[in-house]
Design a protein around this motif. Sequence first.
Motif, PDB file in Angstrom:
ATOM      1  N   LEU A  77       0.941  -1.219  -0.075  1.00  0.00           N
ATOM      2  CA  LEU A  77      -0.101  -0.005  -0.028  1.00  0.00           C
ATOM      3  C   LEU A  77       0.910   1.309  -0.017  1.00  0.00           C
ATOM      4  N   THR A  78       2.178   1.162  -0.126  1.00  0.00           N
ATOM      5  CA  THR A  78       2.995   2.433  -0.304  1.00  0.00           C
ATOM      6  C   THR A  78       2.827   3.419  -1.322  1.00  0.00           C
ATOM      7  N   CYS A  79       2.209   2.690  -2.389  1.00  0.00           N
ATOM      8  CA  CYS A  79       1.758   3.547  -3.666  1.00  0.00           C
ATOM      9  C   CYS A  79       0.486   4.361  -3.271  1.00  0.00           C
ATOM     10  N   ASN A  80      -0.422   3.761  -2.666  1.00  0.00           N
ATOM     11  CA  ASN A  80      -1.786   4.471  -2.210  1.00  0.00           C
ATOM     12  C   ASN A  80      -1.109   5.635  -1.241  1.00  0.00           C
ATOM     13  N   SER A  81      -0.430   5.557  -0.299  1.00  0.00           N
ATOM     14  CA  SER A  81      -0.042   6.443   0.298  1.00  0.00           C
ATOM     15  C   SER A  81       0.645   7.576  -0.180  1.00  0.00           C
ATOM     16  N   ARG A  82       1.296   7.308  -1.302  1.00  0.00           N
ATOM     17  CA  ARG A  82       2.063   8.348  -2.207  1.00  0.00           C
ATOM     18  C   ARG A  82       1.240   9.110  -3.152  1.00  0.00           C
ATOM     19  N   CYS A  83       0.167   8.880  -3.361  1.00  0.00           N
ATOM     20  CA  CYS A  83      -0.401   9.283  -4.805  1.00  0.00           C
ATOM     21  C   CYS A  83      -1.111  10.503  -4.297  1.00  0.00           C
ATOM     22  N   PRO A  84      -0.442  11.608  -4.935  1.00  0.00           N
ATOM     23  CA  PRO A  84      -1.203  13.323  -4.794  1.00  0.00           C
ATOM     24  C   PRO A  84      -2.584  13.247  -5.129  1.00  0.00           C
ATOM     25  N   LYS A  85      -3.180  12.212  -6.060  1.00  0.00           N
ATOM     26  CA  LYS A  85      -4.613  12.411  -6.507  1.00  0.00           C
ATOM     27  C   LYS A  85      -5.427  11.384  -5.582  1.00  0.00           C
ATOM     28  N   GLY A  86      -4.817  10.824  -4.698  1.00  0.00           N
ATOM     29  CA  GLY A  86      -5.779   9.737  -3.723  1.00  0.00           C
ATOM     30  C   GLY A  86      -6.336   8.499  -4.581  1.00  0.00           C
ATOM     31  N   VAL A  87      -5.441   8.147  -5.516  1.00  0.00           N
ATOM     32  CA  VAL A  87      -5.735   6.982  -6.406  1.00  0.00           C
ATOM     33  C   VAL A  87      -5.117   5.843  -5.429  1.00  0.00           C
ATOM     34  N   ARG A  88      -6.074   4.834  -5.361  1.00  0.00           N
ATOM     35  CA  ARG A  88      -5.739   3.675  -4.603  1.00  0.00           C
ATOM     36  C   ARG A  88      -5.343   2.539  -5.759  1.00  0.00           C
ATOM     37  N   ILE A  89      -4.026   2.767  -5.874  1.00  0.00           N
ATOM     38  CA  ILE A  89      -3.311   1.917  -7.069  1.00  0.00           C
ATOM     39  C   ILE A  89      -3.537   0.417  -6.577  1.00  0.00           C
ATOM     40  N   ALA A  90      -3.140   0.023  -5.216  1.00  0.00           N
ATOM     41  CA  ALA A  90      -3.077  -1.322  -4.915  1.00  0.00           C
ATOM     42  C   ALA A  90      -4.485  -1.901  -5.141  1.00  0.00           C
ATOM     43  N   GLU A  91      -5.668  -1.264  -5.079  1.00  0.00           N
ATOM     44  CA  GLU A  91      -6.924  -1.727  -5.314  1.00  0.00           C
ATOM     45  C   GLU A  91      -7.042  -2.072  -6.898  1.00  0.00           C
ATOM     46  N   ILE A  92      -6.390  -1.257  -7.739  1.00  0.00           N
ATOM     47  CA  ILE A  92      -6.828  -1.258  -9.188  1.00  0.00           C
ATOM     48  C   ILE A  92      -5.719  -2.696  -9.625  1.00  0.00           C
ATOM     49  N   ILE A  93      -4.770  -2.944  -8.736  1.00  0.00           N
ATOM     50  CA  ILE A  93      -3.978  -4.116  -9.129  1.00  0.00           C
ATOM     51  C   ILE A  93      -4.949  -5.306  -8.680  1.00  0.00           C
ATOM     52  N   GLU A  94      -5.335  -5.430  -7.471  1.00  0.00           N
ATOM     53  CA  GLU A  94      -6.138  -6.232  -7.029  1.00  0.00           C
ATOM     54  C   GLU A  94      -7.362  -6.526  -7.845  1.00  0.00           C
TER      55      GLU A  94
END
Length: 135
Positions: A77-94
């Motif tokens: 979830l590091t990517c989620n915490s770094r995204c300035p647009k609040g995109v939850r990348i981990a959920e997209i990969i899931e």
Amino acid sequence: MSTQMSREAETRAFIDKIESLSGQNLLACYQCGKCSAGCPMAKHMDIPPNQMIRYVQLGLKKDLLASESIWMCVSCLTCNSRCPKGVRIAEIIESLRQMHLRVRNDFFDVRKLPSDVLGDLPPIALIGGMRKFTS
Ligand code: SF4
Ligand code: SF4
């Protein structure tokens, strides 16, 4: 013309499905790259996280479902915490993993593992290797 239309419809259906499974707005991503810069697994991925988002925006479903990256993600979830647009990348990969598994494509076939490997592995390793969920 009709081929072009069906390609566009296919792309739209893929994007809608990923947005619905992940609960994310894919167009919010503006490709800053902060997710990939902080991802501990990016160097092992064939498509880094920010590019995975771009691939989804472009409807490149086959490339994504065939990529190693969706399985290399360790759901930290590091990517989620770094995204300035609040995109939850981990959920997209899931969502991509779910899409892959829902058509009954396991990442590997347990029946093809050598018996000595099967004997050594704890059951949870086998289950985790086949069915990986982040959220
Ligand atoms: S959740 Fe996955 S993609 Fe995101 S930083 Fe962690 S390993 Fe990388
Ligand atoms: S950090 Fe967010 S906005 Fe930046 S590339 Fe990744 S998903 Fe897109």
